[in-house]
Design an enzyme around this catalytic site. Structure first.
Site, PDB file in Angstrom:
ATOM      1  N   THR A 208      19.874  31.606  38.119  1.00 21.82           N
ATOM      2  CA  THR A 208      21.078  30.774  38.175  1.00 21.82           C
ATOM      3  C   THR A 208      22.157  31.177  37.158  1.00 21.82           C
ATOM      4  O   THR A 208      23.018  30.366  36.841  1.00 21.82           O
ATOM      5  CB  THR A 208      20.703  29.288  37.973  1.00 21.82           C
ATOM      6  OG1 THR A 208      20.214  29.115  36.631  1.00 21.82           O
ATOM      7  CG2 THR A 208      19.643  28.827  38.967  1.00 21.82           C
TER       8      THR A 208
ATOM      9  N   GLN B  76      31.198  38.374  30.518  1.00 22.37           N
ATOM     10  CA  GLN B  76      30.197  39.197  29.824  1.00 22.37           C
ATOM     11  C   GLN B  76      28.898  39.302  30.626  1.00 22.37           C
ATOM     12  O   GLN B  76      27.812  39.119  30.071  1.00 22.37           O
ATOM     13  CB  GLN B  76      29.881  38.600  28.456  1.00 22.37           C
ATOM     14  CG  GLN B  76      31.084  38.258  27.670  1.00 22.37           C
ATOM     15  CD  GLN B  76      31.273  39.186  26.488  1.00 22.37           C
ATOM     16  OE1 GLN B  76      30.381  39.929  26.119  1.00 22.37           O
ATOM     17  NE2 GLN B  76      32.445  39.153  25.925  1.00 22.37           N
TER      18      GLN B  76
ATOM     19  N   ASP C 209      15.307  29.492  37.573  1.00 27.37           N
ATOM     20  CA  ASP C 209      15.377  30.078  36.236  1.00 27.37           C
ATOM     21  C   ASP C 209      16.766  29.836  35.668  1.00 27.37           C
ATOM     22  O   ASP C 209      17.765  30.242  36.267  1.00 27.37           O
ATOM     23  CB  ASP C 209      15.100  31.586  36.315  1.00 27.37           C
ATOM     24  CG  ASP C 209      15.154  32.218  34.937  1.00 27.37           C
ATOM     25  OD1 ASP C 209      14.257  31.936  34.127  1.00 27.37           O
ATOM     26  OD2 ASP C 209      16.106  32.973  34.664  1.00 27.37           O
TER      27      ASP C 209
ATOM     28  N   TYR D 196      23.404  30.523  29.986  1.00 24.68           N
ATOM     29  CA  TYR D 196      24.024  30.782  31.290  1.00 24.68           C
ATOM     30  C   TYR D 196      25.208  29.842  31.514  1.00 24.68           C
ATOM     31  O   TYR D 196      25.358  29.236  32.590  1.00 24.68           O
ATOM     32  CB  TYR D 196      23.010  30.628  32.427  1.00 24.68           C
ATOM     33  CG  TYR D 196      21.841  31.600  32.400  1.00 24.68           C
ATOM     34  CD1 TYR D 196      21.832  32.706  31.548  1.00 24.68           C
ATOM     35  CD2 TYR D 196      20.741  31.415  33.222  1.00 24.68           C
ATOM     36  CE1 TYR D 196      20.753  33.594  31.517  1.00 24.68           C
ATOM     37  CE2 TYR D 196      19.669  32.300  33.210  1.00 24.68           C
ATOM     38  CZ  TYR D 196      19.680  33.384  32.342  1.00 24.68           C
ATOM     39  OH  TYR D 196      18.617  34.248  32.328  1.00 24.68           O
TER      40      TYR D 196
HETATM   41  P1  NAP Z   1      19.109  40.633  40.039  1.00 26.73           P
HETATM   42  O1  NAP Z   1      18.420  39.437  40.534  1.00 26.73           O
HETATM   43  O2  NAP Z   1      18.432  41.951  40.064  1.00 26.73           O
HETATM   44  O3  NAP Z   1      20.489  40.784  40.818  1.00 26.73           O
HETATM   45  C1  NAP Z   1      21.329  39.728  41.088  1.00 26.73           C
HETATM   46  C2  NAP Z   1      22.534  40.317  41.801  1.00 26.73           C
HETATM   47  O4  NAP Z   1      22.079  40.871  43.035  1.00 26.73           O
HETATM   48  C3  NAP Z   1      23.601  39.303  42.101  1.00 26.73           C
HETATM   49  O5  NAP Z   1      24.856  39.860  41.753  1.00 26.73           O
HETATM   50  C4  NAP Z   1      23.511  39.104  43.618  1.00 26.73           C
HETATM   51  O6  NAP Z   1      24.785  38.952  44.184  1.00 26.73           O
HETATM   52  C5  NAP Z   1      22.898  40.403  44.088  1.00 26.73           C
HETATM   53  N1  NAP Z   1      22.055  40.229  45.262  1.00 26.73           N
HETATM   54  C6  NAP Z   1      21.069  39.322  45.481  1.00 26.73           C
HETATM   55  N2  NAP Z   1      20.508  39.499  46.698  1.00 26.73           N
HETATM   56  C7  NAP Z   1      21.165  40.548  47.257  1.00 26.73           C
HETATM   57  C8  NAP Z   1      21.055  41.193  48.505  1.00 26.73           C
HETATM   58  N3  NAP Z   1      20.162  40.824  49.448  1.00 26.73           N
HETATM   59  N4  NAP Z   1      21.895  42.249  48.761  1.00 26.73           N
HETATM   60  C9  NAP Z   1      22.800  42.650  47.850  1.00 26.73           C
HETATM   61  N5  NAP Z   1      22.954  42.064  46.633  1.00 26.73           N
HETATM   62  C10 NAP Z   1      22.138  41.016  46.344  1.00 26.73           C
HETATM   63  O7  NAP Z   1      19.602  40.515  38.538  1.00 26.73           O
HETATM   64  P2  NAP Z   1      19.957  39.415  37.494  1.00 26.73           P
HETATM   65  O8  NAP Z   1      20.829  38.348  38.058  1.00 26.73           O
HETATM   66  O9  NAP Z   1      20.433  40.176  36.317  1.00 26.73           O
HETATM   67  O10 NAP Z   1      18.556  38.797  37.173  1.00 26.73           O
HETATM   68  C11 NAP Z   1      17.971  37.820  37.993  1.00 26.73           C
HETATM   69  C12 NAP Z   1      17.715  36.558  37.241  1.00 26.73           C
HETATM   70  O11 NAP Z   1      16.817  36.863  36.171  1.00 26.73           O
HETATM   71  C13 NAP Z   1      18.957  35.943  36.599  1.00 26.73           C
HETATM   72  O12 NAP Z   1      19.671  35.072  37.473  1.00 26.73           O
HETATM   73  C14 NAP Z   1      18.308  35.204  35.466  1.00 26.73           C
HETATM   74  O13 NAP Z   1      17.824  33.976  35.953  1.00 26.73           O
HETATM   75  C15 NAP Z   1      17.180  36.129  35.060  1.00 26.73           C
HETATM   76  N6  NAP Z   1      17.560  37.049  33.950  1.00 26.73           N
HETATM   77  C16 NAP Z   1      17.078  36.817  32.758  1.00 26.73           C
HETATM   78  C17 NAP Z   1      17.413  37.635  31.698  1.00 26.73           C
HETATM   79  C18 NAP Z   1      16.838  37.359  30.380  1.00 26.73           C
HETATM   80  O14 NAP Z   1      17.046  38.078  29.411  1.00 26.73           O
HETATM   81  N7  NAP Z   1      16.058  36.337  30.275  1.00 26.73           N
HETATM   82  C19 NAP Z   1      18.244  38.711  31.847  1.00 26.73           C
HETATM   83  C20 NAP Z   1      18.715  38.937  33.085  1.00 26.73           C
HETATM   84  C21 NAP Z   1      18.374  38.106  34.120  1.00 26.73           C
HETATM   85  P3  NAP Z   1      25.119  37.741  45.221  1.00 26.73           P
HETATM   86  O15 NAP Z   1      25.363  36.543  44.367  1.00 26.73           O
HETATM   87  O16 NAP Z   1      26.307  38.252  45.925  1.00 26.73           O
HETATM   88  O17 NAP Z   1      23.911  37.612  46.106  1.00 26.73           O
END
Ligand code: NAP
Length: 261
Positions: A20, A28, A59, A64
């Protein structure tokens, strides 16, 4: 989707979790394209769709932006439908991150998240590492505070969103859940996943779609297949604010999980 055990916590989670970040923060961040924050209506519809598709894991984090505030407002009486993972340690204010892994800050931060999310317990709280995972363990404030919060019943499980192999292994040894990175381009932390599988600890995968830097439907399918070929994965947290992506991700993951490796 069949639920999977979150390690030995007693909780069961959907293999796809909903990230989320994009509910509350568009500064950023390292996504391929700039985006506007979704409206409350859009988030409400996405949450309803996620539940309908069998997703029970959210999550979020204080870092966030307004994600926790918006979830708190929108979940209402439906809070019990969800396993909520939040974090401590990173604060994002005025467009900048700062970190505090102290004992008092950790307690106050979780108490703040409880108020913001309008709930009296969090299912899991992860230390939001700044990259110095082992230093956070040595300093101990945040880790001790999470043990105390679990003892008080305010959180059901604890862990770290780690950034190093050593930190991930220490998390597996001392806490309930590790959040690690694994994707088609980055596999440095596979030893952490193996250790977690051996010790029955929960594993949440972040950045499995390379934060959106993935090519086409075929790339998404290969990314899911790669993550779920690894041992011990409880759930892959994918961030999206696009209902079509949410639907297609669930369909793709169903296909991947029903295909024998
Ligand atoms: P991710 O899940 O690898 O990628 C999310 C991105 O992928 C979004 O921009 C989304 O855009 C796109 N996406 C999703 N489904 C898609 C599809 N079928 N086709 C094309 N694009 C797609 O990366 P993330 O957001 O960096 O990480 C996921 C989650 O992990 C975060 O939301 C967060 O909750 C958590 N996280 C935690 C940390 C930490 O340090 N704790 C760091 C990074 C992330 P759309 O919105 O257009 O679908």
């Amino acid at each position: 989707m069949d639920l999977r055990p979150l390690g030995s916590t007693g909780m069961r989670v959907s293999p796809l979790g909903l990230g989320t970040v994009k509910f509350g923060r568009n500064q950023q961040v390292r996504y391929p394209r700039p985006f506007d924050l979704p409206s409350d209506r859009e988030i409400g519809d996405l949450l309803a769709l996620a539940l309908e598709l069998g997703i029970n894991l959210l999550d979020t984090a204080p870092a966030y932006g307004s994600s926790q505030q918006r979830l708190g407002r929108l979940l209402g009486a439906g809070r019990g439908d969800w396993i909520i993972v939040s974090k401590v340690g990173e604060v994002f204010e005025h467009g900048e991150s700062r970190f505090d892994f102290g004992y008092a800050h950790t307690i106050a931060s979780v108490e703040g998240s409880l108020r913001t999310l309008r709930t009296d317990y969090l299912d899991c709280v992860l230390i939001h590492s700044d990259g110095h995972d082992l230093r956070i363990f040595e300093y101990a404030g945040a880790v001790d505070a999470l043990h105390e919060l679990k003892r008080r019943g305010l959180i059901r499980a604890h862990g770290m969103s780690s950034k190093t192999v050593d930190g991930g292994l220490r998390t597996v040894a001392e806490l309930d859940v590790v959040m690690a990175t694994c994707n088609l381009d980055y596999n440095d932390e596979l030893a952490v996943l193996e250790a977690a599988a051996q010790q029955s600890k929960g594993v949440l995968i972040k950045k499995g779609l390379m934060s959106g830097h993935i090519q086409g439907a075929d790339g998404v399918e290969r990314a899911f297949a790669h993550v779920f070929a690894q041992p011990g994965v409880s759930s892959m947290i994918v961030g999206t604010i696009n209902p079509d992506h949410l639907r297609s991700n669930v369909a793709t993951l169903r296909r991947v999980l029903s295909t024998p490796v």
